[in-house]
Structures are given as structure tokens and as C-alpha cells.
Design an enzyme around this catalytic site. Structure first.
Site, PDB file in Angstrom:
ATOM      1  N   ASN A  10      -4.466 -10.541  -6.921  1.00 32.65           N
ATOM      2  CA  ASN A  10      -4.442  -9.095  -6.724  1.00 32.65           C
ATOM      3  C   ASN A  10      -2.984  -8.698  -6.578  1.00 32.65           C
ATOM      4  O   ASN A  10      -2.371  -8.943  -5.544  1.00 32.65           O
ATOM      5  CB  ASN A  10      -5.246  -8.730  -5.463  1.00 32.65           C
ATOM      6  N   LYS A  12      -1.755  -5.796  -6.377  1.00 36.47           N
ATOM      7  CA  LYS A  12      -1.570  -4.579  -5.581  1.00 36.47           C
ATOM      8  C   LYS A  12      -0.593  -3.645  -6.304  1.00 36.47           C
ATOM      9  O   LYS A  12      -0.648  -3.550  -7.519  1.00 36.47           O
ATOM     10  CB  LYS A  12      -1.144  -4.954  -4.153  1.00 36.47           C
ATOM     11  N   HIS A  96     -11.504  -3.067  -1.651  1.00 35.54           N
ATOM     12  CA  HIS A  96     -10.452  -3.813  -0.950  1.00 35.54           C
ATOM     13  C   HIS A  96     -10.149  -3.119   0.380  1.00 35.54           C
ATOM     14  O   HIS A  96     -10.191  -1.897   0.482  1.00 35.54           O
ATOM     15  CB  HIS A  96      -9.196  -3.892  -1.825  1.00 35.54           C
ATOM     16  N   GLU A  98      -7.484  -2.457   1.806  1.00 30.70           N
ATOM     17  CA  GLU A  98      -6.417  -1.443   1.767  1.00 30.70           C
ATOM     18  C   GLU A  98      -6.965  -0.114   1.273  1.00 30.70           C
ATOM     19  O   GLU A  98      -6.504   0.944   1.701  1.00 30.70           O
ATOM     20  CB  GLU A  98      -5.254  -1.947   0.892  1.00 30.70           C
ATOM     21  N   GLU A 166     -12.271 -11.105   2.973  1.00 33.00           N
ATOM     22  CA  GLU A 166     -10.866 -10.963   3.318  1.00 33.00           C
ATOM     23  C   GLU A 166     -10.742 -10.394   4.729  1.00 33.00           C
ATOM     24  O   GLU A 166     -10.789  -9.167   4.913  1.00 33.00           O
ATOM     25  CB  GLU A 166     -10.166 -10.021   2.336  1.00 33.00           C
ATOM     26  N   GLY A 172      -1.638 -10.416   4.234  1.00 32.09           N
ATOM     27  CA  GLY A 172      -0.203 -10.139   4.238  1.00 32.09           C
ATOM     28  C   GLY A 172       0.480 -10.421   5.562  1.00 32.09           C
ATOM     29  O   GLY A 172       1.620 -10.023   5.773  1.00 32.09           O
ATOM     30  N   SER A 211      -3.634 -14.325   3.013  1.00 32.18           N
ATOM     31  CA  SER A 211      -2.556 -15.320   3.158  1.00 32.18           C
ATOM     32  C   SER A 211      -2.941 -16.687   2.607  1.00 32.18           C
ATOM     33  O   SER A 211      -2.563 -17.717   3.152  1.00 32.18           O
ATOM     34  CB  SER A 211      -2.102 -15.423   4.612  1.00 32.18           C
TER      35      SER A 211
HETATM   36  P1  13P Z   1      -2.268 -11.790   0.809  1.00 29.93           P
HETATM   37  O1  13P Z   1      -2.594 -12.999  -0.013  1.00 29.93           O
HETATM   38  O2  13P Z   1      -0.908 -11.205   0.480  1.00 29.93           O
HETATM   39  O3  13P Z   1      -2.519 -11.961   2.259  1.00 29.93           O
HETATM   40  O4  13P Z   1      -3.298 -10.641   0.312  1.00 29.93           O
HETATM   41  C1  13P Z   1      -4.638 -10.952   0.271  1.00 29.93           C
HETATM   42  C2  13P Z   1      -5.327  -9.836  -0.408  1.00 29.93           C
HETATM   43  O5  13P Z   1      -5.413  -8.741   0.097  1.00 29.93           O
HETATM   44  C3  13P Z   1      -5.880 -10.089  -1.747  1.00 29.93           C
HETATM   45  O6  13P Z   1      -6.695  -9.040  -2.160  1.00 29.93           O
END
Ligand code: 13P
Length: 251
Positions: A10, A12, A96, A98, A166, A172, A211
Site C-alpha cells: 500500500n 498510500k 483502510h 486511515e 491492521e 507506521g 509495520s
Molecule cells: P506500515 O507498514 O507503514 O505500518 O503501514 C501498514 C499499512 O497501513 C498498510 O496498509
């Protein structure tokens, strides 16, 4: 039922078209020979055509990071399933954290997007996960139960459904759920799927995200109900993503 490991990046809101195409080029140049997991990258909408071009004819498939449920119309800033298919997209992330946290995504809108994407023939990667406050309040199981059931409300076949667990507190932050913590929730998700779909639950991939990186992927992927990864930060660098692909091939 054997489930093929899925390694999905992803991206982002990262990478221009040129940068995204270059990253795919680096990934393709470094792919190991032999058995591969399923590999998907999800770039921002605007860069999808360049990434699809770079990945054409290869083992790398392209997903989108979101999709609207309406066929067309007055929905400023949104993108339809037909537009994604037209651009060569095969997969789509929905719900997601976010989007839930910053853009008002709810269980109901997640469900609408899931149903529209499946009806269009896209593979849906539906994301669920608890916040730190919810985990600390002992609400993880209830949150996951609600999110999974609502995301799949009215969905009859799981053939093109992937679930991504997740934990929001692990995204992150460098904090990863331990393999045991992740497996516990993945097993719970599998049980919900079994309740809804019977034995078909055994064919549904459940990805871990938060992560995930080359150092922790083998241990996570060794767990019985962890069928791949949805990777943010580590998907933006070819060596890291390739190491994750390799971990997926060896799992
Ligand atoms: P990270 O791998 O940067 O923690 O992000 C995970 C994520 O949100 C994947 O959709």
C-alpha cells in the site's frame, strides 16, 4: 485448503508516476525465480496508468487504494469501479484505517464499496483493525467482529474477498503485533468467516498489516491464519519489498 500467500504494498500518498514505474522496474528486476506469492502494489489513483504500464505482463498486479460505490455521477473527487477496470486495476483496498480515521469512512460506506467492487469483479482487500484505545479497553474482539460482519453484509461469495487485519496502533509506528497477538485476531476473523460462509472460510486470505518488514515477516507468515501482508513503509523500497516477497515465497 491451501491458501496462496499474498504480498501487497500500500503505497498510500507516495511516489509520482515516474517514481512508481521505477519502483516496479526495480521489483521486477529483483524477483526471485521459482514459486512466487501473489504480488500486488497499490499506488495512488493518478499514478495507476504508469504503474500498470510498468507491470504489464509481469507477476505484479495493480490495486487501487479505494473506490466509490456508485457507477457514476456527482461525487467530486471519487473514482468508480469502471474507471479502475479501464485502467487495468485488479484489486482494491477498502476501509483502510486511515480512511476511517481521517476521511469519515464508516462500516456502512465500507460495505457499500465492498459490494460495488465485488460486483465489478475486482478482488477486494477489506481492512479491519482496532485502535490503541479500543485494545486497551478490551474491545478488540468486539470491534473486529463488528467491522468484519458489516463489511461483508450482503456479500454472498468470498471468492474475491481478502481481509487485512491492521491494528491501528501498529501502522507506521514501528510497533508490530507479536505473531501470537496477530494470530489470535486472525483466528477470530477465520471463525467469523466460518460462521458466515462455512467451509469457504478456509479459502479466504487474511493478511496482516502494521509495520511488517523483512525482519518480522517470516515469524508472522509462519502462523497458520496469516496468509500474507499488507505493507506500507517497507513496500516503498524495492529491496525491502523483495525481501517480503521472498518471505512470502518461503512461508
Ligand atoms: P506500515 O507498514 O507503514 O505500518 O503501514 C501498514 C499499512 O497501513 C498498510 O496498509
Amino acid at each position: 485448503m491451501a491458501r496462496r500467500i499474498l504480498i501487497a504494498g500500500n503505497w498510500k500518498m507516495n511516489k509520482t508516476s515516474r517514481e512508481g514505474a521505477a519502483l516496479v522496474g526495480e521489483i521486477l528486476a529483483g524477483l526471485p525465480s521459482g514459486n512466487l506469492p501473489e504480488i500486488v502494489v497499490c499506488p495512488p489513483y493518478l499514478t495507476i496508468p504508469a504503474v500498470v504500464d510498468a507491470a504489464r505482463g509481469s507477476a505484479v498486479e495493480v490495486g487501487a487504494e479505494n473506490v466509490h460505490w456508485a457507477e457514476s455521477g456527482a461525487f467530486t473527487g471519487e473514482v468508480s469501479t469502471a474507471m479502475l477496470l479501464d485502467a487495468g486495476v485488479t484489486h482494491v483496498l477498502v476501509g483502510h484505517s486511515e480512511r476511517r480515521q481521517y476521511f469519515g469512512e464508516t462500516d456502512e460506506t465500507v460495505n457499500s464499496r465492498v459490494k460495488a467492487a465485488l460486483a465489478a469483479g475486482l478482488v477486494v482487500i477489506a481492512c479491519v483493525g482496532e485502535t490503541l484505545a479500543e485494545r486497551e479497553a478490551g474491545e478488540t474482539a468486539a470491534v473486529i467482529d463488528r467491522q468484519v460482519r458489516k463489511a461483508l453484509e450482503g456479500v454472498e461469495s468470498t471468492e474475491k474477498v481478502v481481509i487485512a487485519y491492521e491494528p491501528v496502533w501498529a501502522i507506521g509506528t514501528g510497533k508490530t503485533a507479536t505473531p501470537d497477538m496477530a494470530q489470535e485476531v486472525h483466528a477470530q476473523i477465520r471463525a467469523i468467516l466460518r460462521d458466515l460462509y462455512g467451509d469457504a472460510a478456509d479459502g479466504v486470505r487474511i493478511l496482516y498489516g502494521g509495520s511488517m518488514k523483512p525482519a518480522n515477516a517470516p515469524e508472522l507468515l509462519a502462523k497458520p491464519d496469516i496468509d500474507g501482508g499488507l505493507i506500507g513503509g517497507a513496500s516503498l523500497k524495492a529491496p525491502d519489498f523483495l525481501a517480503l516477497v521472498k518471505a512470502g515465497a518461503e512461508a
